[in-house]
Each structure stands twice: as C-alpha cells, then as structure tokens.
Write a protein that holds these residues in place. Structure first.
Motif, PDB file in Angstrom:
ATOM      1  N   THR A 151       3.642  -9.101  38.740  1.00  0.00           N
ATOM      2  CA  THR A 151       4.655  -9.224  39.799  1.00  0.00           C
ATOM      3  C   THR A 151       4.099  -8.906  41.181  1.00  0.00           C
ATOM      4  N   ASP A 152       2.791  -8.668  41.257  1.00  0.00           N
ATOM      5  CA  ASP A 152       2.168  -8.438  42.563  1.00  0.00           C
ATOM      6  C   ASP A 152       1.648  -9.735  43.159  1.00  0.00           C
ATOM      7  N   LYS A 153       1.711 -10.807  42.378  1.00  0.00           N
ATOM      8  CA  LYS A 153       1.204 -12.097  42.852  1.00  0.00           C
ATOM      9  C   LYS A 153       2.163 -12.714  43.867  1.00  0.00           C
ATOM     10  N   PRO A 154       1.630 -13.381  44.899  1.00  0.00           N
ATOM     11  CA  PRO A 154       2.500 -14.105  45.841  1.00  0.00           C
ATOM     12  C   PRO A 154       3.368 -15.097  45.079  1.00  0.00           C
ATOM     13  N   THR A 155       4.644 -15.167  45.427  1.00  0.00           N
ATOM     14  CA  THR A 155       5.587 -15.993  44.672  1.00  0.00           C
ATOM     15  C   THR A 155       6.517 -16.767  45.597  1.00  0.00           C
ATOM     16  N   PHE A 156       6.797 -18.019  45.230  1.00  0.00           N
ATOM     17  CA  PHE A 156       7.868 -18.763  45.897  1.00  0.00           C
ATOM     18  C   PHE A 156       8.700 -19.464  44.843  1.00  0.00           C
ATOM     19  N   TYR A 157       9.859 -19.953  45.253  1.00  0.00           N
ATOM     20  CA  TYR A 157      10.802 -20.552  44.309  1.00  0.00           C
ATOM     21  C   TYR A 157      10.973 -22.038  44.565  1.00  0.00           C
ATOM     22  N   ILE A 158      11.089 -22.784  43.488  1.00  0.00           N
ATOM     23  CA  ILE A 158      11.375 -24.223  43.567  1.00  0.00           C
ATOM     24  C   ILE A 158      12.762 -24.450  42.984  1.00  0.00           C
ATOM     25  N   ALA A 159      13.677 -24.939  43.812  1.00  0.00           N
ATOM     26  CA  ALA A 159      15.029 -25.253  43.365  1.00  0.00           C
ATOM     27  C   ALA A 159      15.034 -26.691  42.866  1.00  0.00           C
ATOM     28  N   LEU A 176      19.982 -33.628  47.265  1.00  0.00           N
ATOM     29  CA  LEU A 176      18.888 -33.605  48.238  1.00  0.00           C
ATOM     30  C   LEU A 176      19.400 -33.711  49.673  1.00  0.00           C
ATOM     31  N   ALA A 177      20.426 -34.531  49.876  1.00  0.00           N
ATOM     32  CA  ALA A 177      20.972 -34.709  51.223  1.00  0.00           C
ATOM     33  C   ALA A 177      22.155 -33.785  51.487  1.00  0.00           C
ATOM     34  N   ARG A 178      22.547 -32.979  50.468  1.00  0.00           N
ATOM     35  CA  ARG A 178      23.725 -32.118  50.619  1.00  0.00           C
ATOM     36  C   ARG A 178      23.443 -30.739  50.026  1.00  0.00           C
ATOM     37  N   LEU A 179      22.346 -30.150  50.405  1.00  0.00           N
ATOM     38  CA  LEU A 179      21.956 -28.862  49.831  1.00  0.00           C
ATOM     39  C   LEU A 179      23.001 -27.782  50.093  1.00  0.00           C
ATOM     40  N   ASN A 180      23.669 -27.880  51.246  1.00  0.00           N
ATOM     41  CA  ASN A 180      24.678 -26.869  51.581  1.00  0.00           C
ATOM     42  C   ASN A 180      25.914 -26.966  50.680  1.00  0.00           C
ATOM     43  N   GLU A 181      26.029 -28.077  49.937  1.00  0.00           N
ATOM     44  CA  GLU A 181      27.162 -28.250  49.026  1.00  0.00           C
ATOM     45  C   GLU A 181      26.810 -27.870  47.588  1.00  0.00           C
ATOM     46  N   ASN A 182      25.566 -27.512  47.355  1.00  0.00           N
ATOM     47  CA  ASN A 182      25.135 -27.135  46.009  1.00  0.00           C
ATOM     48  C   ASN A 182      25.178 -25.605  45.898  1.00  0.00           C
ATOM     49  N   PRO A 183      26.156 -25.047  45.176  1.00  0.00           N
ATOM     50  CA  PRO A 183      26.299 -23.585  45.110  1.00  0.00           C
ATOM     51  C   PRO A 183      25.104 -22.894  44.466  1.00  0.00           C
ATOM     52  N   HIS A 184      24.420 -23.594  43.553  1.00  0.00           N
ATOM     53  CA  HIS A 184      23.256 -23.000  42.893  1.00  0.00           C
ATOM     54  C   HIS A 184      22.107 -22.810  43.894  1.00  0.00           C
ATOM     55  N   VAL A 185      21.895 -23.808  44.743  1.00  0.00           N
ATOM     56  CA  VAL A 185      20.845 -23.707  45.768  1.00  0.00           C
ATOM     57  C   VAL A 185      21.184 -22.601  46.748  1.00  0.00           C
ATOM     58  N   GLN A 186      22.427 -22.528  47.172  1.00  0.00           N
ATOM     59  CA  GLN A 186      22.836 -21.516  48.142  1.00  0.00           C
ATOM     60  C   GLN A 186      22.660 -20.108  47.581  1.00  0.00           C
ATOM     61  N   ALA A 187      22.974 -19.936  46.295  1.00  0.00           N
ATOM     62  CA  ALA A 187      22.797 -18.625  45.661  1.00  0.00           C
ATOM     63  C   ALA A 187      21.312 -18.247  45.604  1.00  0.00           C
ATOM     64  N   ALA A 215      11.219 -14.389  50.360  1.00  0.00           N
ATOM     65  CA  ALA A 215      10.504 -15.473  49.677  1.00  0.00           C
ATOM     66  C   ALA A 215      10.976 -16.833  50.188  1.00  0.00           C
ATOM     67  N   THR A 216      10.181 -17.850  49.928  1.00  0.00           N
ATOM     68  CA  THR A 216      10.480 -19.225  50.336  1.00  0.00           C
ATOM     69  C   THR A 216      11.084 -19.997  49.170  1.00  0.00           C
ATOM     70  N   VAL A 217      12.038 -20.880  49.477  1.00  0.00           N
ATOM     71  CA  VAL A 217      12.608 -21.783  48.475  1.00  0.00           C
ATOM     72  C   VAL A 217      12.310 -23.216  48.882  1.00  0.00           C
ATOM     73  N   VAL A 218      11.762 -23.998  47.969  1.00  0.00           N
ATOM     74  CA  VAL A 218      11.503 -25.419  48.216  1.00  0.00           C
ATOM     75  C   VAL A 218      12.417 -26.231  47.297  1.00  0.00           C
TER      76      VAL A 218
END
Length: 368
Positions: free
Chosen positions: A200-208, A215-226, A236-239
């Motif tokens: 868990t010391d390794k640099p980490t980012f998240y892929i949604a 893709l064009a409505r990320l703000n409408e996807n509750p899972h992405v927003q969470a 951390a970064t989310v892609v």
C-alpha cells in the motif's frame, strides 16, 4: 527504464478488457472470476504530440514513443491476504510492480456478474485496499518484532524502526494505506519503510470503468461521483474510461480511429490518459533525440541530470559523458531544427549538473 504498473481490482470489473485494449497482448476476458491467473504484461506507448511536431522538422525514418509496462494481475477477493482465491500469488505479483492502477466498476449490467453481487466502486476499492493493508500489517508486525529483539543492542535505528512500525501498524489496522502514513521527521525514516516493500506504499490511481453513455455525462453517474469523492480524500487521481469501447478502438485500423472517436464524442482514446497518468504518477519525464534516422522519446526520473539521461541511451554515454547540447522542443520546431537553434543561441551547452527538463531535445558528447 523497465517501470511497470499493475492493473488491480476485484474480478469482473473490466481489468482484462482494459489490458487487452492497452496492449497488443490478448489476455482472456471471461464472465467469471479468476480467468486471469498468471500476470500478463503489455508494453504500452505513451501518446505524445511533441513527437509528431519534431518529426515535421527532421522527417525521420521512424518515430519511437516512450513506453510503460502494464501488468494484468488476477482479481483479488475478500480474504486474499490469507490466500483466498489464489491471493498469495496475486499479492506477490503486486509487490513486483512500481505503481498500481485500481480498476473500479462504475456501470450497471445485469449480464455481468459481480463477485459480491453489487455495484459499489468505493466498496470495491475498500475491499482491495483492506486486503493489501492486512498483508502489509503482517509485514510491519514482523519488522516491529524483529526490532524489539534488537533493542537490547541499544541501536537508535532499531528504536526508531519499532516506533514507526507500531504507529504504522495502527494506521494499517484502520484500513489506511501506507502511502497516507505521515513519517516522523527523521532522515532514516523513509528508508525503514522503503525496505519493507509495502503493497500500500506504492503510488496508486483509480480507473473508473463506465458504460459508453456515461462518458459524456460523468456528472450523472453516481458511481463515478462517489469514486471521485473518495479519491479526493486520498489525493488520488481518477481516470474515467469505457473499457469495452476502448477495446473496440484498439481493434480498428489506425486510419479509422479518428472517425470512430468523433462518433463517440472523444478527442482521443481514454487509454492515452491512463498511460499519461501512470507516467506522471511514477515521477517520469521525457527528453527527445531527433535526427534523420529516428525521433525518439526517452524516459528519465524527474530531477535526473544530464549524465543519467545519457546513460538511458547507452551506459557508455554516461561513463564518458563530456557535455550535452540541449534545445527546448518548441524552439527546435519553431526554428526548423538544430542548425538555426545554434545560430540563434537557442542551443545550450550543458555539463554534468544540468537537470533535464521534460521536453528537452538532447545530443550527447562522450568519450570512452
């Protein structure tokens, strides 16, 4: 440089589909857990528009981009730290990579089973992180016990190690990764943690991993927003990407991709952002060499000096380093190459202490 990023997540979140799109290797993708047992490794190009710009000047025989190794690691499940679901193999594979990309499912599809029968990306991330923390807790506890046995020698370093391990154990036991642990202000502290090679010391980012509509409505996807909210708390970064769509793009002839991307409302494949994020997370920068034979992107760690950069090309270049001729890539393109850059004073002669910039075009002088 041989740096690698492990693609990690629960089964059936889209890891192997993502990997297949990322590289020319084809991992088996199936609708059941553990379809990936041995880690697949793919070499992925890092998209960089500067390469084409440089080539417009020199018209090289070939263009060679920077690359990163991506490793598709089989899905983790609850209890992996105890060996559940081939957990020991999976955790060993994670230990070998330099950074981690955690894939989280952010789409609803009744036809794709979930190992825990729900769609909850934050919960998925928590399950994986907990398993890694528990494995790290074992490592830290053993190191702390060893340090306590050595305390009788009166070693100040062992006393510090015990203090760090005791505090870090509490941190991990609370489900918090080692990378968020605040080290004491002591010169030896980073080395004590580094030698334990914590997962868990390794640099980490998240892929949604989203559906195409999102893709064009990320703000409408509750899972992405969470997931974005959770990542913000960790720094951390989310892609966000649609792995299924990326797999389709990867199968197309390169000439057909722009039209397909436009039809999907994309300017570039989402995988470009994944590779760039990994590159940045690993603290890497790019310098270039540009000539008739090739235009090439070379990778060094941020803060590298000119001899180290020379050594990336060939060890003899570093051993016999004399000087580096350096042109900023924009000047190289604007002025039409090396000759005009030299004539106008835009070519610098740099020595051993020169710190390489991201975007330098370099030519090395050496003698061995």
């Amino acid at each position: 440089m041989g740096l690698s990023v492990g693609i990690v997540g629960l089964p059936n979140v889209g890891k192997s589909t993502l990997f297949n799109a990322l590289s020319s290797a084809k991992a088996e993708a199936a609708n059941y857990p553990f379809c990936t047992i041995e880690p697949n490794v793919g070499v992925v190009s890092v998209a960089d528009a500067r390469l084409r710009a440089l080539d417009s000047v020199v018209h090289a025989d070939r263009i060679v981009p920077a690359t990163i190794d991506f490793v598709d690691i089989a899905g983790l499940v609850r209890g992996a730290h105890k060996g559940e679901g081939l957990g020991n193999q999976f955790l060993a594979h994670i230990r070998e990579v330099d950074a981690v990309a955690q894939v989280a499912r952010c789409f609803e599809d009744a036809n794709v089973v979930h190992v825990e029968n729900r769609v909850d990306p934050v919960g998925d991330i928590a399950t994986v992180t907990t398993e890694l923390c528990l494995k790290d807790l074992e490592t830290v506890s053993k190191r702390g016990d060893r340090g306590r046995k050595l305390l009788k020698t009166g070693s100040a370093l062992e006393k510090l190690a015990v203090e760090i391990c005791d505090a870090l154990a509490k941190h991990l036991d609370a489900g918090k990764p080692a990378r968020t642990f605040r080290l004491p202000d002591h010169a030896d502290a980073p080395g004590i943690v580094r030698e334990m090679q914590l997962l868990t010391d390794k640099p980490t980012f998240y892929i949604a991993n989203v559906d195409e509509r999102s893709l064009a409505r990320l703000n409408e996807n509750p899972h992405v927003q969470a997931l974005l909210k959770q990542a913000a708390m960790e720094g951390a970064t989310v892609v966000p990407i649609c792995a299924a769509l990326e797999a389709q793009i990867a199968e197309l002839d390169p000439a057909d991709r722009p039209e397909f991307l436009a039809s999907a409302g994309l300017k570039e494949p989402g995988l470009n952002a994944v590779a760039r994020t990994a590159y940045e997370l690993l603290g890497l920068i790019t310098f270039f060499t540009a000539g008739k034979q090739e235009v090439r992107a070379w990778t060094v760690k941020k803060g590298a000096k000119a001899p180290q950069a020379a050594g990336v090309i060939h060890t003899d270049f570093e051993k016999g380093f004399i000087k580096a001729e350096v042109i900023w890539w924009e000047d190289f393109v604007k002025l039409g190459g090396e000759a005009k850059a030299r004539e106008t004073g835009k070519l610098g002669i740099e020595g051993k202490e020169y710190v390489v910039r991201d975007g330098d075009v370099m030519h090395f002088r050496f003698n061995v």
